[in-house]
Design a protein around this motif. Structure first.
Motif, PDB file in Angstrom:
ATOM      1  N   ARG A 242       0.821  -1.208   0.000  1.00 12.66           N
ATOM      2  CA  ARG A 242       0.000   0.000   0.000  1.00 12.66           C
ATOM      3  C   ARG A 242       0.860   1.265   0.000  1.00 12.66           C
ATOM      4  O   ARG A 242       0.469   2.309   0.532  1.00 12.66           O
ATOM      5  N   ARG A 243       2.011   1.176  -0.635  1.00 14.61           N
ATOM      6  CA  ARG A 243       2.927   2.314  -0.618  1.00 14.61           C
ATOM      7  C   ARG A 243       2.353   3.524  -1.355  1.00 14.61           C
ATOM      8  O   ARG A 243       2.621   4.674  -0.962  1.00 14.61           O
ATOM      9  N   ARG A 244       1.578   3.298  -2.392  1.00 15.14           N
ATOM     10  CA  ARG A 244       1.000   4.435  -3.121  1.00 15.14           C
ATOM     11  C   ARG A 244      -0.093   5.115  -2.297  1.00 15.14           C
ATOM     12  O   ARG A 244      -0.177   6.352  -2.263  1.00 15.14           O
ATOM     13  N   ALA A 245      -0.932   4.332  -1.641  1.00 14.56           N
ATOM     14  CA  ALA A 245      -1.956   4.921  -0.771  1.00 14.56           C
ATOM     15  C   ALA A 245      -1.304   5.669   0.388  1.00 14.56           C
ATOM     16  O   ALA A 245      -1.781   6.735   0.799  1.00 14.56           O
ATOM     17  N   ARG A 246      -0.206   5.126   0.902  1.00 12.04           N
ATOM     18  CA  ARG A 246       0.520   5.814   1.973  1.00 12.04           C
ATOM     19  C   ARG A 246       1.054   7.156   1.488  1.00 12.04           C
ATOM     20  O   ARG A 246       0.956   8.175   2.186  1.00 12.04           O
ATOM     21  N   LEU A 247       1.640   7.161   0.278  1.00 13.81           N
ATOM     22  CA  LEU A 247       2.164   8.407  -0.276  1.00 13.81           C
ATOM     23  C   LEU A 247       1.050   9.444  -0.419  1.00 13.81           C
ATOM     24  O   LEU A 247       1.212  10.610  -0.022  1.00 13.81           O
ATOM     25  N   ASP A 248      -0.082   9.050  -0.988  1.00 10.51           N
ATOM     26  CA  ASP A 248      -1.192   9.993  -1.166  1.00 10.51           C
ATOM     27  C   ASP A 248      -1.677  10.530   0.177  1.00 10.51           C
ATOM     28  O   ASP A 248      -2.002  11.717   0.304  1.00 10.51           O
ATOM     29  N   ASP A 249      -1.709   9.668   1.184  1.00  7.36           N
ATOM     30  CA  ASP A 249      -2.116  10.110   2.521  1.00  7.36           C
ATOM     31  C   ASP A 249      -1.122  11.117   3.096  1.00  7.36           C
ATOM     32  O   ASP A 249      -1.515  12.114   3.719  1.00  7.36           O
ATOM     33  N   ILE A 250       0.163  10.849   2.917  1.00 13.02           N
ATOM     34  CA  ILE A 250       1.173  11.754   3.457  1.00 13.02           C
ATOM     35  C   ILE A 250       1.024  13.144   2.845  1.00 13.02           C
ATOM     36  O   ILE A 250       1.046  14.162   3.549  1.00 13.02           O
ATOM     37  N   VAL A 251       0.855  13.194   1.532  1.00 14.59           N
ATOM     38  CA  VAL A 251       0.704  14.485   0.857  1.00 14.59           C
ATOM     39  C   VAL A 251      -0.579  15.177   1.324  1.00 14.59           C
ATOM     40  O   VAL A 251      -0.597  16.398   1.553  1.00 14.59           O
ATOM     41  N   ALA A 252      -1.656  14.431   1.471  1.00 15.61           N
ATOM     42  CA  ALA A 252      -2.908  15.015   1.971  1.00 15.61           C
ATOM     43  C   ALA A 252      -2.731  15.542   3.389  1.00 15.61           C
ATOM     44  O   ALA A 252      -3.271  16.608   3.735  1.00 15.61           O
ATOM     45  N   LEU A 253      -1.980  14.809   4.211  1.00 15.67           N
ATOM     46  CA  LEU A 253      -1.701  15.269   5.572  1.00 15.67           C
ATOM     47  C   LEU A 253      -0.913  16.577   5.548  1.00 15.67           C
ATOM     48  O   LEU A 253      -1.235  17.523   6.289  1.00 15.67           O
ATOM     49  N   TRP A 254       0.133  16.634   4.713  1.00 14.18           N
ATOM     50  CA  TRP A 254       0.904  17.871   4.610  1.00 14.18           C
ATOM     51  C   TRP A 254      -0.002  19.045   4.273  1.00 14.18           C
ATOM     52  O   TRP A 254       0.048  20.093   4.921  1.00 14.18           O
ATOM     53  N   ARG A 255      -0.813  18.879   3.254  1.00 12.82           N
ATOM     54  CA  ARG A 255      -1.679  19.978   2.826  1.00 12.82           C
ATOM     55  C   ARG A 255      -2.669  20.361   3.925  1.00 12.82           C
ATOM     56  O   ARG A 255      -3.022  21.528   4.082  1.00 12.82           O
ATOM     57  N   HIS A 256      -3.105  19.357   4.662  1.00 11.78           N
ATOM     58  CA  HIS A 256      -4.047  19.596   5.750  1.00 11.78           C
ATOM     59  C   HIS A 256      -3.424  20.526   6.793  1.00 11.78           C
ATOM     60  O   HIS A 256      -4.031  21.534   7.177  1.00 11.78           O
ATOM     61  N   VAL A 257      -2.213  20.216   7.240  1.00  7.65           N
ATOM     62  CA  VAL A 257      -1.600  21.039   8.285  1.00  7.65           C
ATOM     63  C   VAL A 257      -1.092  22.368   7.732  1.00  7.65           C
ATOM     64  O   VAL A 257      -1.122  23.391   8.430  1.00  7.65           O
ATOM     65  N   TRP A 258      -0.639  22.380   6.467  1.00  5.83           N
ATOM     66  CA  TRP A 258      -0.185  23.637   5.871  1.00  5.83           C
ATOM     67  C   TRP A 258      -1.337  24.615   5.660  1.00  5.83           C
ATOM     68  O   TRP A 258      -1.123  25.829   5.577  1.00  5.83           O
ATOM     69  N   SER A 259      -2.536  24.090   5.529  1.00 11.56           N
ATOM     70  CA  SER A 259      -3.718  24.936   5.301  1.00 11.56           C
ATOM     71  C   SER A 259      -4.420  25.324   6.591  1.00 11.56           C
ATOM     72  O   SER A 259      -5.511  25.903   6.551  1.00 11.56           O
ATOM     73  N   GLY A 260      -3.804  24.976   7.720  1.00 14.63           N
ATOM     74  CA  GLY A 260      -4.404  25.331   8.997  1.00 14.63           C
ATOM     75  C   GLY A 260      -5.584  24.468   9.375  1.00 14.63           C
ATOM     76  O   GLY A 260      -6.496  24.918  10.091  1.00 14.63           O
ATOM     77  N   GLY A 261      -5.576  23.203   8.906  1.00 11.02           N
ATOM     78  CA  GLY A 261      -6.675  22.293   9.222  1.00 11.02           C
ATOM     79  C   GLY A 261      -6.740  21.973  10.704  1.00 11.02           C
ATOM     80  O   GLY A 261      -5.812  22.264  11.468  1.00 11.02           O
ATOM     81  N   ASP A 262      -7.847  21.348  11.124  1.00 12.97           N
ATOM     82  CA  ASP A 262      -8.013  21.044  12.544  1.00 12.97           C
ATOM     83  C   ASP A 262      -7.013  19.977  12.999  1.00 12.97           C
ATOM     84  O   ASP A 262      -6.217  19.478  12.212  1.00 12.97           O
ATOM     85  N   GLY A 263      -7.046  19.630  14.253  1.00 12.62           N
ATOM     86  CA  GLY A 263      -6.003  18.813  14.849  1.00 12.62           C
ATOM     87  C   GLY A 263      -6.101  17.334  14.653  1.00 12.62           C
ATOM     88  O   GLY A 263      -5.537  16.578  15.441  1.00 12.62           O
ATOM     89  N   SER A 264      -6.797  16.860  13.631  1.00 14.33           N
ATOM     90  CA  SER A 264      -6.857  15.428  13.368  1.00 14.33           C
ATOM     91  C   SER A 264      -6.799  15.176  11.877  1.00 14.33           C
ATOM     92  O   SER A 264      -7.071  16.062  11.066  1.00 14.33           O
ATOM     93  N   PHE A 265      -6.398  13.930  11.522  1.00 15.15           N
ATOM     94  CA  PHE A 265      -6.351  13.531  10.113  1.00 15.15           C
ATOM     95  C   PHE A 265      -6.584  12.031  10.037  1.00 15.15           C
ATOM     96  O   PHE A 265      -5.940  11.258  10.756  1.00 15.15           O
ATOM     97  N   HIS A 266      -7.478  11.617   9.132  1.00 16.28           N
ATOM     98  CA  HIS A 266      -7.749  10.200   8.952  1.00 16.28           C
ATOM     99  C   HIS A 266      -7.843   9.910   7.450  1.00 16.28           C
ATOM    100  O   HIS A 266      -8.770  10.354   6.778  1.00 16.28           O
ATOM    101  N   GLY A 267      -6.833   9.190   6.948  1.00 21.25           N
ATOM    102  CA  GLY A 267      -6.815   8.802   5.551  1.00 21.25           C
ATOM    103  C   GLY A 267      -7.007   7.308   5.406  1.00 21.25           C
ATOM    104  O   GLY A 267      -7.497   6.639   6.318  1.00 21.25           O
ATOM    105  N   GLU A 268      -6.583   6.772   4.259  1.00 20.61           N
ATOM    106  CA  GLU A 268      -6.695   5.328   4.043  1.00 20.61           C
ATOM    107  C   GLU A 268      -5.686   4.550   4.886  1.00 20.61           C
ATOM    108  O   GLU A 268      -5.972   3.448   5.367  1.00 20.61           O
TER     109      GLU A 268
END
Length: 318
Positions: free
Chosen positions: A123-149
Protein backbone atom coordinates in the motif's frame (compact mmCIF):
# COMPACT_ATOMS: atom_id res chain seq x y z
CA UNK A 1 8.22 29.76 -21.12
CA UNK A 2 9.83 26.47 -20.15
CA UNK A 3 12.08 26.51 -17.09
CA UNK A 4 15.35 24.59 -16.77
CA UNK A 5 16.92 23.27 -13.60
CA UNK A 6 19.95 21.37 -12.32
CA UNK A 7 19.84 18.19 -10.25
CA UNK A 8 22.68 18.52 -7.74
CA UNK A 9 24.15 15.09 -6.87
CA UNK A 10 24.25 14.45 -3.13
CA UNK A 11 24.97 10.70 -3.11
CA UNK A 12 28.06 8.89 -1.90
CA UNK A 13 29.77 8.52 -5.33
CA UNK A 14 30.14 12.29 -5.75
CA UNK A 15 31.42 12.63 -2.17
CA UNK A 16 33.86 9.76 -2.69
CA UNK A 17 35.12 11.58 -5.79
CA UNK A 18 36.12 14.58 -3.67
CA UNK A 19 33.23 17.06 -3.48
CA UNK A 20 32.33 18.27 0.00
CA UNK A 21 28.89 19.29 1.21
CA UNK A 22 29.75 23.03 1.13
CA UNK A 23 31.01 22.59 -2.44
CA UNK A 24 27.66 21.08 -3.42
CA UNK A 25 25.97 24.16 -2.01
CA UNK A 26 28.36 26.26 -4.12
CA UNK A 27 27.16 24.39 -7.24
CA UNK A 28 23.59 25.45 -6.45
CA UNK A 29 24.76 29.04 -6.10
CA UNK A 30 26.55 28.76 -9.45
CA UNK A 31 23.43 27.35 -11.11
CA UNK A 32 21.57 30.48 -10.02
CA UNK A 33 24.40 32.74 -11.21
CA UNK A 34 24.49 31.28 -14.73
CA UNK A 35 20.75 31.74 -15.16
CA UNK A 36 19.20 28.35 -14.51
CA UNK A 37 15.72 28.41 -12.98
CA UNK A 38 15.92 25.71 -10.32
CA UNK A 39 18.08 23.27 -8.35
CA UNK A 40 16.95 19.85 -7.14
CA UNK A 41 18.21 17.02 -4.95
CA UNK A 42 17.35 13.33 -4.86
CA UNK A 43 16.52 11.16 -1.88
CA UNK A 44 17.59 7.64 -0.99
CA UNK A 45 18.99 5.56 1.84
CA UNK A 46 20.70 3.16 -0.54
CA UNK A 47 23.82 5.21 -1.33
CA UNK A 48 24.46 7.08 1.94
CA UNK A 49 23.42 10.51 0.72
CA UNK A 50 23.54 13.91 2.36
CA UNK A 51 20.04 14.44 3.70
CA UNK A 52 17.90 16.07 1.00
CA UNK A 53 15.99 18.43 3.27
CA UNK A 54 19.06 19.54 5.20
CA UNK A 55 20.96 20.54 2.06
CA UNK A 56 17.90 22.30 0.63
CA UNK A 57 17.92 24.44 3.75
CA UNK A 58 21.52 25.37 2.94
CA UNK A 59 20.52 26.14 -0.65
CA UNK A 60 17.76 28.40 0.67
CA UNK A 61 20.23 30.37 2.76
CA UNK A 62 22.71 30.89 -0.11
CA UNK A 63 20.34 31.67 -3.02
CA UNK A 64 17.66 34.29 -3.59
CA UNK A 65 15.84 33.64 -6.88
CA UNK A 66 16.09 30.03 -7.92
CA UNK A 67 13.41 27.41 -7.24
CA UNK A 68 14.46 24.66 -4.80
CA UNK A 69 13.10 21.15 -5.11
CA UNK A 70 13.26 17.43 -4.44
CA UNK A 71 13.53 15.01 -7.36
CA UNK A 72 12.20 12.97 -5.89
CA UNK A 73 11.57 12.73 -2.16
CA UNK A 74 10.55 9.36 -0.68
CA UNK A 75 8.19 10.58 2.08
CA UNK A 76 7.47 7.09 3.43
CA UNK A 77 11.02 6.95 4.80
CA UNK A 78 10.29 9.84 7.19
CA UNK A 79 7.81 10.69 9.91
CA UNK A 80 5.01 12.46 7.99
CA UNK A 81 4.31 15.15 10.59
CA UNK A 82 7.98 16.00 11.14
CA UNK A 83 8.50 16.13 7.38
CA UNK A 84 5.58 18.54 7.02
CA UNK A 85 7.35 20.79 9.50
CA UNK A 86 10.73 20.46 7.76
CA UNK A 87 9.28 21.27 4.35
CA UNK A 88 7.35 24.20 5.77
CA UNK A 89 10.56 25.49 7.36
CA UNK A 90 12.40 25.35 4.01
CA UNK A 91 9.42 27.04 2.37
CA UNK A 92 9.64 29.91 4.86
CA UNK A 93 13.45 30.13 4.71
CA UNK A 94 13.29 30.41 0.91
CA UNK A 95 10.34 32.83 0.85
CA UNK A 96 8.14 30.34 -0.98
CA UNK A 97 10.65 28.95 -3.52
CA UNK A 98 10.17 25.25 -2.66
CA UNK A 99 8.62 22.60 -4.92
CA UNK A 100 8.34 19.02 -3.63
CA UNK A 101 8.37 16.15 -6.14
CA UNK A 102 7.58 12.86 -4.42
CA UNK A 103 7.62 9.17 -5.27
CA UNK A 104 6.42 5.91 -3.76
CA UNK A 105 9.65 4.03 -4.45
CA UNK A 106 10.93 2.00 -7.39
CA UNK A 107 10.04 -1.71 -7.38
CA UNK A 108 13.15 -3.85 -7.31
CA UNK A 109 15.30 -1.11 -5.76
CA UNK A 110 13.44 0.63 -2.94
CA UNK A 111 12.21 -2.33 -0.86
CA UNK A 112 15.38 -2.44 1.31
CA UNK A 113 15.02 1.26 2.08
CA UNK A 114 11.44 0.78 3.27
CA UNK A 115 12.64 -2.13 5.43
CA UNK A 116 15.36 0.06 6.99
CA UNK A 117 12.78 2.75 7.76
CA UNK A 118 10.39 0.16 9.22
CA UNK A 119 7.64 1.00 6.72
CA UNK A 120 5.55 -1.67 4.94
CA UNK A 121 6.06 -1.89 1.19
CA UNK A 122 2.39 -2.86 0.78
CA UNK A 123 0.00 0.00 0.00
CA UNK A 124 2.93 2.31 -0.62
CA UNK A 125 1.00 4.43 -3.12
CA UNK A 126 -1.96 4.92 -0.77
CA UNK A 127 0.52 5.81 1.97
CA UNK A 128 2.16 8.41 -0.28
CA UNK A 129 -1.19 9.99 -1.17
CA UNK A 130 -2.12 10.11 2.52
CA UNK A 131 1.17 11.75 3.46
CA UNK A 132 0.70 14.49 0.86
CA UNK A 133 -2.91 15.01 1.97
CA UNK A 134 -1.70 15.27 5.57
CA UNK A 135 0.90 17.87 4.61
CA UNK A 136 -1.68 19.98 2.83
CA UNK A 137 -4.05 19.60 5.75
CA UNK A 138 -1.60 21.04 8.29
CA UNK A 139 -0.19 23.64 5.87
CA UNK A 140 -3.72 24.94 5.30
CA UNK A 141 -4.40 25.33 9.00
CA UNK A 142 -6.67 22.29 9.22
CA UNK A 143 -8.01 21.04 12.54
CA UNK A 144 -6.00 18.81 14.85
CA UNK A 145 -6.86 15.43 13.37
CA UNK A 146 -6.35 13.53 10.11
CA UNK A 147 -7.75 10.20 8.95
CA UNK A 148 -6.81 8.80 5.55
CA UNK A 149 -6.70 5.33 4.04
CA UNK A 150 -3.41 4.45 5.77
CA UNK A 151 -2.53 7.30 8.14
CA UNK A 152 -4.61 8.18 11.21
CA UNK A 153 -3.92 10.98 13.67
CA UNK A 154 -6.36 12.00 16.39
CA UNK A 155 -4.19 14.98 17.34
CA UNK A 156 -1.84 17.15 15.33
CA UNK A 157 0.26 20.23 16.18
CA UNK A 158 -0.50 23.66 14.80
CA UNK A 159 1.95 24.96 12.18
CA UNK A 160 2.82 28.52 11.07
CA UNK A 161 1.25 29.76 7.84
CA UNK A 162 3.41 28.86 4.79
CA UNK A 163 4.90 31.46 2.46
CA UNK A 164 2.29 30.55 -0.16
CA UNK A 165 -1.33 29.75 0.70
CA UNK A 166 -1.65 25.98 1.03
CA UNK A 167 2.11 25.42 1.13
CA UNK A 168 4.62 24.29 -1.52
CA UNK A 169 3.34 22.63 -4.71
CA UNK A 170 3.70 18.84 -4.66
CA UNK A 171 4.46 16.91 -7.87
CA UNK A 172 4.21 13.17 -8.45
CA UNK A 173 7.23 11.43 -9.96
CA UNK A 174 5.66 8.35 -11.57
CA UNK A 175 4.52 7.03 -14.96
CA UNK A 176 2.23 4.06 -14.27
CA UNK A 177 -1.39 4.10 -15.55
CA UNK A 178 -2.59 4.53 -11.97
CA UNK A 179 -0.20 7.42 -11.42
CA UNK A 180 -1.52 9.26 -14.47
CA UNK A 181 -5.01 9.15 -12.96
CA UNK A 182 -3.85 10.19 -9.48
CA UNK A 183 -1.75 13.13 -10.73
CA UNK A 184 -4.77 14.97 -12.06
CA UNK A 185 -6.75 14.48 -8.84
CA UNK A 186 -4.18 14.83 -6.09
CA UNK A 187 -1.00 16.57 -7.26
CA UNK A 188 0.18 19.91 -8.61
CA UNK A 189 2.69 18.58 -11.11
CA UNK A 190 4.01 15.54 -12.95
CA UNK A 191 7.70 14.53 -13.11
CA UNK A 192 8.39 11.45 -15.27
CA UNK A 193 11.49 10.48 -17.30
CA UNK A 194 10.17 8.47 -20.27
CA UNK A 195 12.74 7.82 -23.03
CA UNK A 196 10.14 8.24 -25.77
CA UNK A 197 8.67 11.73 -26.33
CA UNK A 198 5.51 10.14 -27.75
CA UNK A 199 4.93 8.32 -24.46
CA UNK A 200 5.36 11.61 -22.61
CA UNK A 201 2.80 13.31 -24.84
CA UNK A 202 0.38 10.40 -24.46
CA UNK A 203 0.73 10.35 -20.68
CA UNK A 204 0.20 14.09 -20.43
CA UNK A 205 -2.88 13.85 -22.66
CA UNK A 206 -4.31 11.23 -20.29
CA UNK A 207 -3.66 13.48 -17.30
CA UNK A 208 -5.24 16.50 -18.94
CA UNK A 209 -8.28 14.53 -20.03
CA UNK A 210 -9.12 13.51 -16.47
CA UNK A 211 -7.55 16.24 -14.30
CA UNK A 212 -9.67 18.12 -11.80
CA UNK A 213 -6.87 20.57 -10.94
CA UNK A 214 -4.05 22.42 -12.76
CA UNK A 215 -0.98 20.20 -13.28
CA UNK A 216 2.53 21.41 -14.15
CA UNK A 217 4.12 18.99 -16.67
CA UNK A 218 7.84 18.52 -15.98
CA UNK A 219 10.59 16.20 -17.26
CA UNK A 220 13.60 14.56 -15.60
CA UNK A 221 16.43 14.17 -18.14
CA UNK A 222 19.93 12.74 -17.75
CA UNK A 223 22.27 14.75 -19.99
CA UNK A 224 25.89 14.85 -21.06
CA UNK A 225 26.84 17.65 -23.46
CA UNK A 226 29.69 16.25 -25.55
CA UNK A 227 30.61 17.15 -29.13
CA UNK A 228 32.41 13.83 -29.64
CA UNK A 229 29.54 11.36 -30.03
CA UNK A 230 31.65 8.27 -29.36
CA UNK A 231 33.09 9.76 -26.19
CA UNK A 232 29.65 10.87 -24.99
CA UNK A 233 28.25 7.40 -25.56
CA UNK A 234 31.15 5.82 -23.67
CA UNK A 235 30.72 8.21 -20.74
CA UNK A 236 27.00 7.49 -20.55
CA UNK A 237 27.78 3.78 -20.48
CA UNK A 238 30.25 4.33 -17.64
CA UNK A 239 27.70 6.43 -15.74
CA UNK A 240 24.97 3.79 -16.03
CA UNK A 241 27.30 1.04 -14.86
CA UNK A 242 28.45 3.07 -11.84
CA UNK A 243 25.04 4.45 -10.93
CA UNK A 244 22.81 1.46 -11.66
CA UNK A 245 25.11 -1.51 -12.19
CA UNK A 246 23.42 -1.98 -15.57
CA UNK A 247 24.32 -1.24 -19.21
CA UNK A 248 23.16 1.97 -20.83
CA UNK A 249 21.05 -0.01 -23.29
CA UNK A 250 18.92 -1.22 -20.36
CA UNK A 251 18.75 2.07 -18.46
CA UNK A 252 17.90 4.06 -21.58
CA UNK A 253 14.92 1.78 -22.15
CA UNK A 254 13.50 3.08 -18.87
CA UNK A 255 14.60 6.71 -18.56
CA UNK A 256 15.40 9.66 -20.79
CA UNK A 257 19.15 10.00 -21.39
CA UNK A 258 20.82 12.07 -24.08
CA UNK A 259 24.33 13.03 -25.18
CA UNK A 260 25.57 15.17 -28.05
CA UNK A 261 26.50 18.77 -28.78
CA UNK A 262 24.57 21.54 -27.08
CA UNK A 263 22.45 21.94 -30.21
CA UNK A 264 21.79 18.18 -30.45
CA UNK A 265 20.83 17.92 -26.78
CA UNK A 266 18.55 20.95 -27.13
CA UNK A 267 16.87 19.38 -30.14
CA UNK A 268 16.15 16.13 -28.29
CA UNK A 269 14.80 17.97 -25.24
CA UNK A 270 12.68 20.12 -27.53
CA UNK A 271 10.86 16.93 -28.59
CA UNK A 272 9.23 17.01 -25.13
CA UNK A 273 7.58 20.25 -26.12
CA UNK A 274 4.81 20.23 -23.52
CA UNK A 275 7.22 20.07 -20.56
CA UNK A 276 7.05 23.32 -18.63
CA UNK A 277 10.00 22.53 -16.36
CA UNK A 278 12.98 20.38 -17.41
CA UNK A 279 15.23 19.00 -14.67
CA UNK A 280 18.69 18.09 -15.94
CA UNK A 281 20.91 15.55 -14.19
CA UNK A 282 24.52 15.59 -15.39
CA UNK A 283 25.61 12.06 -16.30
CA UNK A 284 28.83 12.07 -14.31
CA UNK A 285 30.07 11.55 -10.76
CA UNK A 286 33.39 13.24 -11.54
CA UNK A 287 33.57 16.74 -9.97
CA UNK A 288 35.69 18.17 -12.79
CA UNK A 289 33.29 16.88 -15.45
CA UNK A 290 30.33 18.21 -13.46
CA UNK A 291 31.84 21.70 -13.35
CA UNK A 292 32.71 21.57 -17.06
CA UNK A 293 29.13 20.62 -17.88
CA UNK A 294 27.46 23.46 -15.96
CA UNK A 295 28.12 26.24 -18.51
CA UNK A 296 27.24 23.82 -21.30
CA UNK A 297 23.88 23.20 -19.67
CA UNK A 298 23.35 26.94 -19.57
CA UNK A 299 24.11 26.94 -23.30
CA UNK A 300 21.49 24.23 -23.88
CA UNK A 301 18.93 26.20 -21.88
CA UNK A 302 19.73 29.34 -23.88
CA UNK A 303 19.19 27.47 -27.16
CA UNK A 304 15.90 26.08 -25.92
CA UNK A 305 14.68 29.53 -24.92
CA UNK A 306 15.26 30.92 -28.41
CA UNK A 307 12.03 31.37 -30.39
CA UNK A 308 11.55 28.64 -32.96
CA UNK A 309 10.60 29.55 -36.52
CA UNK A 310 6.97 28.83 -37.23
CA UNK A 311 6.38 25.87 -39.50
CA UNK A 312 4.43 26.73 -42.62
CA UNK A 313 2.16 23.96 -43.78
CA UNK A 314 3.21 22.62 -47.17
CA UNK A 315 0.64 21.67 -49.81
CA UNK A 316 1.41 19.46 -52.78
CA UNK A 317 1.05 21.07 -56.19
CA UNK A 318 -1.90 19.50 -58.03
Amino acid sequence: MTKYGLVVPTYQPILDAGLTAPELVARAVEAERIGLDSVWVGDTLARAPIDALTILGAFAARTSRITLGTAALLPALRNPVLTANQLLSIDLLSSGRLTVAVGAGFAGRSEPEFAIAGVPWARRRARLDDIVALWRHVWSGGDGSFHGEVLHYDALPTFPAPARPGGPPVWLAAFTPGALERVGRLYDGWLPYPPNPADYASGLATIRATASRPVTPALFATVLVEDDTARGTALLEEYCQRNYGAPASYVQGIQMQVTGSAAEVAEQLRAYGDAEHVLVRIASTDPATFDEQLPRLAEVASLLREPQPSKTRQFATP
